[in-house]
Scaffold this motif. Structure first.
Motif: not given
Length: 201
Positions: A10-18, A34-39
């Motif tokens: 699966r492919y995804g992203v973890v976002w942190a937003s202010a 800012v985001g971190v891509r996830v496999y």
């Protein structure tokens, strides 16, 4: 992960937003993200193997005169690949050499997907002919190829590189060297045996 999640990648992203607090005096809001891509690999057996192949090398030159080479790539492995690499030009007019040049960044291919990476060169680069050497990698997986090609005039597309072949890796060179030593040793033994047989007669 849900217990019923099916196996696969699966492919995804973890976002942190202010977001900045709203202001009554204006209608501009600032958002910092800012985001971190996830496999994410789901299923037993560990991570699937990664692999890819290099296909045709297509030379071109833009209407503004910028030469480029498009490299076809196919993901033949079981997980996504992020391609990086370099391209070097050798055996050009009068024995000239150019590079290495970086390929376009951010090319991601899913398993079974095909795509392209591109390398761009200075406008003053002669049409050739050249020998192009392509070295691509994704993580620990590295693949190389070379071909002969000629760049077209501005605004044109050239003929795909001919004579495409894998560049010998350290393992294949070592194997060839061992094979040559074995062959040489057998030839020397055969020659000595013939001399001994002649001496007996």
């Amino acid at each position: 992960m849900p217990p019923a999640a099916s196996a696969g990648e699966r492919y995804g992203v973890v976002w942190a937003s202010a977001t900045s607090a709203g202001k009554t005096a204006g209608n501009v809001t600032q958002i910092h993200r800012v985001g971190v891509r996830v496999y994410l690999d789901i299923g037993p057996g560990g991570e699937p193997a990664s692999d890819f192949t290099i296909g045709k090398l297509l030379p071109a030159r833009s209407p503004q005169g910028e030469p480029s080479v498009t490299v076809e790539v196919a993901n033949t492995g079981g997980r996504a690949i992020d391609l990086t690499g370099k391209v070097t030009l050798t055996e050009g007019p009068a024995g000239t050499r150019a590079g290495p040049f970086e390929v376009t960044q951010g090319t991601t291919l899913a398993p079974g997907q095909s795509g392209q990476v591109t390398a761009r060169f200075p406008n003053e680069l002669p049409n050739g002919p050249w020998r192009i050497e392509v070295n691509l990698e994704s993580g620990m997986v590295k693949r190389s190829a070379s071909a002969k090609l000629t760049f077209p005039d501005p605004g044109g597309t050239g003929t795909p590189g001919t004579g495409l072949s894998r560049i010998a890796t350290g393992w294949t060179v070592g194997a060839a060297a061992v094979g040559l030593l074995v062959f040489t040793g057998l030839a020397m033994l055969a020659r000595r045996s013939r001399r001994r047989a002649l001496a007996v007669h």
